[in-house]
Design a protein around this motif. Structure first.
Motif, PDB file in Angstrom:
ATOM      1  N   LEU A 101       0.858  -1.192   0.000  1.00 46.95           N
ATOM      2  CA  LEU A 101       0.000   0.000   0.000  1.00 46.95           C
ATOM      3  C   LEU A 101       0.885   1.230   0.000  1.00 46.95           C
ATOM      4  N   ILE A 102       0.570   2.191  -0.849  1.00 48.28           N
ATOM      5  CA  ILE A 102       1.394   3.393  -0.948  1.00 48.28           C
ATOM      6  C   ILE A 102       0.513   4.634  -0.988  1.00 48.28           C
ATOM      7  N   ARG A 103       1.035   5.705  -0.446  1.00 44.36           N
ATOM      8  CA  ARG A 103       0.359   6.998  -0.524  1.00 44.36           C
ATOM      9  C   ARG A 103       0.692   7.627  -1.872  1.00 44.36           C
ATOM     10  N   VAL A 104      -0.341   8.016  -2.634  1.00 44.37           N
ATOM     11  CA  VAL A 104      -0.134   8.676  -3.915  1.00 44.37           C
ATOM     12  C   VAL A 104      -0.871  10.013  -3.922  1.00 44.37           C
ATOM     13  N   SER A 105      -0.340  10.950  -4.688  1.00 43.40           N
ATOM     14  CA  SER A 105      -0.962  12.260  -4.828  1.00 43.40           C
ATOM     15  C   SER A 105      -2.071  12.186  -5.879  1.00 43.40           C
ATOM     16  N   PRO A 106      -3.049  13.074  -5.810  1.00 43.13           N
ATOM     17  CA  PRO A 106      -4.060  13.118  -6.868  1.00 43.13           C
ATOM     18  C   PRO A 106      -3.491  13.735  -8.140  1.00 43.13           C
ATOM     19  N   GLY A 107      -4.022  13.336  -9.275  1.00 48.02           N
ATOM     20  CA  GLY A 107      -3.733  14.008 -10.533  1.00 48.02           C
ATOM     21  C   GLY A 107      -2.355  13.752 -11.082  1.00 48.02           C
ATOM     22  N   ASN A 108      -1.755  14.824 -11.630  1.00 47.04           N
ATOM     23  CA  ASN A 108      -0.501  14.717 -12.373  1.00 47.04           C
ATOM     24  C   ASN A 108       0.618  15.543 -11.769  1.00 47.04           C
ATOM     25  N   SER A 109       0.469  15.952 -10.529  1.00 47.32           N
ATOM     26  CA  SER A 109       1.371  16.972  -9.997  1.00 47.32           C
ATOM     27  C   SER A 109       2.756  16.481  -9.657  1.00 47.32           C
ATOM     28  N   SER A 110       2.941  15.180  -9.506  1.00 50.20           N
ATOM     29  CA  SER A 110       4.254  14.668  -9.151  1.00 50.20           C
ATOM     30  C   SER A 110       4.467  13.343  -9.863  1.00 50.20           C
ATOM     31  N   PRO A 111       5.704  12.855  -9.916  1.00 55.62           N
ATOM     32  CA  PRO A 111       5.951  11.553 -10.541  1.00 55.62           C
ATOM     33  C   PRO A 111       5.267  10.393  -9.838  1.00 55.62           C
ATOM     34  N   VAL A 112       4.776  10.622  -8.615  1.00 59.51           N
ATOM     35  CA  VAL A 112       4.083   9.552  -7.893  1.00 59.51           C
ATOM     36  C   VAL A 112       2.626   9.931  -7.632  1.00 59.51           C
ATOM     37  N   ALA A 113       2.031  10.644  -8.562  1.00 58.22           N
ATOM     38  CA  ALA A 113       0.607  10.964  -8.492  1.00 58.22           C
ATOM     39  C   ALA A 113      -0.201   9.836  -9.133  1.00 58.22           C
ATOM     40  N   ALA A 114      -1.462   9.727  -8.736  1.00 56.01           N
ATOM     41  CA  ALA A 114      -2.307   8.625  -9.204  1.00 56.01           C
ATOM     42  C   ALA A 114      -2.425   8.607 -10.718  1.00 56.01           C
ATOM     43  N   GLY A 115      -2.583   9.782 -11.335  1.00 57.52           N
ATOM     44  CA  GLY A 115      -2.723   9.835 -12.780  1.00 57.52           C
ATOM     45  C   GLY A 115      -1.473   9.363 -13.491  1.00 57.52           C
ATOM     46  N   VAL A 116      -0.320   9.774 -12.996  1.00 51.91           N
ATOM     47  CA  VAL A 116       0.955   9.404 -13.616  1.00 51.91           C
ATOM     48  C   VAL A 116       1.219   7.911 -13.435  1.00 51.91           C
ATOM     49  N   LEU A 117       1.143   7.431 -12.196  1.00 52.97           N
ATOM     50  CA  LEU A 117       1.427   6.022 -11.929  1.00 52.97           C
ATOM     51  C   LEU A 117       0.384   5.115 -12.569  1.00 52.97           C
ATOM     52  N   GLY A 118      -0.856   5.599 -12.598  1.00 56.57           N
ATOM     53  CA  GLY A 118      -1.910   4.791 -13.203  1.00 56.57           C
ATOM     54  C   GLY A 118      -1.683   4.559 -14.679  1.00 56.57           C
ATOM     55  N   ARG A 119      -1.297   5.602 -15.385  1.00 61.23           N
ATOM     56  CA  ARG A 119      -1.046   5.459 -16.822  1.00 61.23           C
ATOM     57  C   ARG A 119       0.202   4.623 -17.097  1.00 61.23           C
ATOM     58  N   GLU A 120       1.103   4.558 -16.124  1.00 63.38           N
ATOM     59  CA  GLU A 120       2.312   3.741 -16.284  1.00 63.38           C
ATOM     60  C   GLU A 120       2.092   2.288 -15.874  1.00 63.38           C
ATOM     61  N   GLY A 121       0.895   1.975 -15.380  1.00 60.19           N
ATOM     62  CA  GLY A 121       0.600   0.610 -14.985  1.00 60.19           C
ATOM     63  C   GLY A 121       1.175   0.196 -13.648  1.00 60.19           C
ATOM     64  N   GLU A 122       1.503   1.155 -12.802  1.00 59.43           N
ATOM     65  CA  GLU A 122       2.128   0.855 -11.513  1.00 59.43           C
ATOM     66  C   GLU A 122       1.112   0.541 -10.409  1.00 59.43           C
ATOM     67  N   LEU A 123      -0.173   0.810 -10.646  1.00 56.45           N
ATOM     68  CA  LEU A 123      -1.180   0.677  -9.591  1.00 56.45           C
ATOM     69  C   LEU A 123      -2.186  -0.414  -9.939  1.00 56.45           C
ATOM     70  N   ALA A 392      -7.697  23.401  -8.701  1.00 53.59           N
ATOM     71  CA  ALA A 392      -7.627  23.752 -10.113  1.00 53.59           C
ATOM     72  C   ALA A 392      -6.472  23.126 -10.853  1.00 53.59           C
ATOM     73  N   ASN A 393      -5.431  22.682 -10.173  1.00 51.19           N
ATOM     74  CA  ASN A 393      -4.284  22.127 -10.882  1.00 51.19           C
ATOM     75  C   ASN A 393      -4.366  20.611 -11.038  1.00 51.19           C
ATOM     76  N   TYR A 394      -5.508  20.014 -10.715  1.00 50.52           N
ATOM     77  CA  TYR A 394      -5.627  18.559 -10.760  1.00 50.52           C
ATOM     78  C   TYR A 394      -5.300  17.974 -12.131  1.00 50.52           C
ATOM     79  N   LEU A 395      -5.814  18.594 -13.178  1.00 52.79           N
ATOM     80  CA  LEU A 395      -5.601  18.032 -14.511  1.00 52.79           C
ATOM     81  C   LEU A 395      -4.545  18.769 -15.314  1.00 52.79           C
ATOM     82  N   TRP A 396      -3.811  19.662 -14.695  1.00 53.41           N
ATOM     83  CA  TRP A 396      -2.660  20.218 -15.388  1.00 53.41           C
ATOM     84  C   TRP A 396      -1.690  19.078 -15.634  1.00 53.41           C
ATOM     85  N   PRO A 397      -0.967  19.083 -16.752  1.00 54.92           N
ATOM     86  CA  PRO A 397      -0.224  17.893 -17.164  1.00 54.92           C
ATOM     87  C   PRO A 397       0.967  17.535 -16.287  1.00 54.92           C
TER      88      PRO A 397
END
Length: 435
Positions: A101-123, A392-397
């Motif tokens: 279990l890992i803590r992830v940030s929402p959206g795309n704001s960091s390399p370990v955010a849910a959006g980033v890791l999700g698209r990379e298949g890490e979750l 507001a920055n949730y979906l910023w790339p």
């Protein structure tokens, strides 16, 4: 709570929004913080490893104890402050040493955010979990990637305006519900010799709260598809009139002298203290920072109340920005079934309620829990009516758009650059993030 459909198009990041909480631990690998585990980690119920930030660790601790007693499963938790966690987690995922279990940030704001890791298949895909039916719309938008639920919200936080009740009473003021009423209240406070709004903008962290709170009302209700339009190149921040109005509102308060003198050099703790002492009347902050504010007054929480920042003269249009705090299951977890079972335990209404009350936050799931504290009562009707959006920055790339806003925003506040310049710089980072 039913959250407005506009939220479904947005994901954000605000690891920085926990900056007002000063607890910090270090973790180099996994340090077992559970006294009930055996030395060799063995237990009839197995072991779940977790790597979380220090705030989550504080809220999870009593629930971990109860879960271990109930199931015989050992929950082996390691924690670190959010910045350190973000740095280490990417390395751990790459090397195959990350926790279940890992803590992830929402959206795309960091390399370990849910959006980033999700698209990379890490979750791991959590879509079939029963608790996904209890996700509010604004949280679901941030927990999903390509239609799959990939994150579990342990809690949510909101951006609120906190005010000193005695200062308001002395000035004969009611809580403002429109922008005009807010400006009038600021004038009355200034006439009484009080700084209307504490603006601890050193570093830009508190400045971003204003951007997100105003955008929640001015931008997204009028155009819920704007993030999709930005991503498609159909519009830009600099050419969007609503985004221009967000900064025009802040400039109006700045130019009228309603914000702290020397705001660019004012650190958060001093800004909060000025509200506690009555030198200032109000401060806009994330709700996770309210305990720190309360701690600066002998009366504690009783000295303050909160309201949602109005941005227009239609009180019914006011929305509150809300952000979830996520746990996710490592896609390469050693025991994914045990990790999923622990999330199911956390999702039980009594445990959602226990975590929220332990931490003084909003519940992560919409399961009708009761909060011990009345601190956030004034904003709960907005949430119940669906008048909430993500930051507001949730979906910023990427996080660079936000960082540009924080850094160049200092120049903008100082009058060195115009709004168009700031938004154009943000657009440039946005475009780079899309490439």
């Amino acid at each position: 709570m039913t959250i407005d459909a506009r939220s479904r198009v947005r994901r954000t990041a605000t690891a920085t929004l926990a900056a007002t909480l000063t607890t910090a631990l270090t973790a180099c690998g996994f340090v077992n913080t559970d006294d009930s585990s055996t030395e060799d980690g063995s237990d009839d119920g197995g072991t779940v490893t977790a790597y979380v930030n220090t705030e989550q660790n504080a809220g999870l601790a009593p629930l971990v104890e109860a879960y271990q007693e109930e199931t015989g499963t050992t929950v082996d938790i390691s924690s670190a402050n959010t910045d350190e966690l973000n740095q280490q987690l990417r390395v751990q995922l790459t090397s195959g040493t990350a926790a279940d279990l890992i803590r992830v940030s929402p959206g795309n704001s960091s390399p370990v955010a849910a959006g980033v890791l999700g698209r990379e298949g890490e979750l791991a895909d959590l879509t079939d979990a029963a608790w996904t039916a209890d996700l509010s719309d604004d949280t679901r938008a941030l927990a999903e990637v390509d239609g799959q639920v990939l994150a579990f919200p342990v809690s949510r936080n909101a951006i609120v305006m906190a005010y000193n009740k005695q200062v308001f009473a002395d000035a004969g003021l009611e809580v403002p519900t429109t922008w005009s009423e807010l400006v009038a209240a600021c004038q009355a406070l200034a006439d009484a010799g009080v700084t209307p709004i504490a603006a601890p903008f050193q570093g830009g962290i508190y400045f971003q709260f204003w951007v997100y709170a105003l955008a929640a009302t001015l931008v997204y209700p009028e155009n819920p598809d704007i993030d999709e339009q930005l991503a498609a190149g159909e519009t830009t921040l600099a050419t969007n009139a609503a985004w221009g109005e967000v900064f025009a509102r802040i400039a109006e308060l700045r130019d009228a002298g309603f914000l702290s003198e020397g705001m660019l050099g004012l650190p958060p703790d001093q800004g909060l203290q000025s509200v506690a002492t009555g030198e200032s009347a109000m401060v806009l902050l994330v709700s996770a920072g309210l305990p720190q504010l309360h701690g600066y007054s002998d009366q504690g929480a009783e000295a303050f109340d909160v309201f949602a920042l109005p941005a227009s003269d239609d009180a019914a249009s006011t929305h509150v920005p809300v952000a979830p705090d996520f746990l996710a299951v490592n896609g390469a977890a050693e025991d994914p079934d045990a990790a999923l079972a622990f999330l199911e335990f956390l999702a039980q209404p009594e445990n959602v309620e226990a975590y929220a009350n332990e931490m003084g936050v909003l519940p992560g799931l919409d399961v009708g829990v009761s909060l011990d504290s009345a601190t956030l009562d004034p904003i709960e009707p907005l949430l119940a009516e669906g008048r909430s959006v993500g930051y507001a920055n949730y979906l910023w790339p990427n996080g660079d758009v936000q960082q540009t806003m924080l850094q160049s925003g200092q120049e903008w506040l100082d009058g060195a650059i115009e709004t168009a310049d700031l938004l154009t710089q943000m657009d440039a980072e946005y475009a780079r993030g899309q490439s």
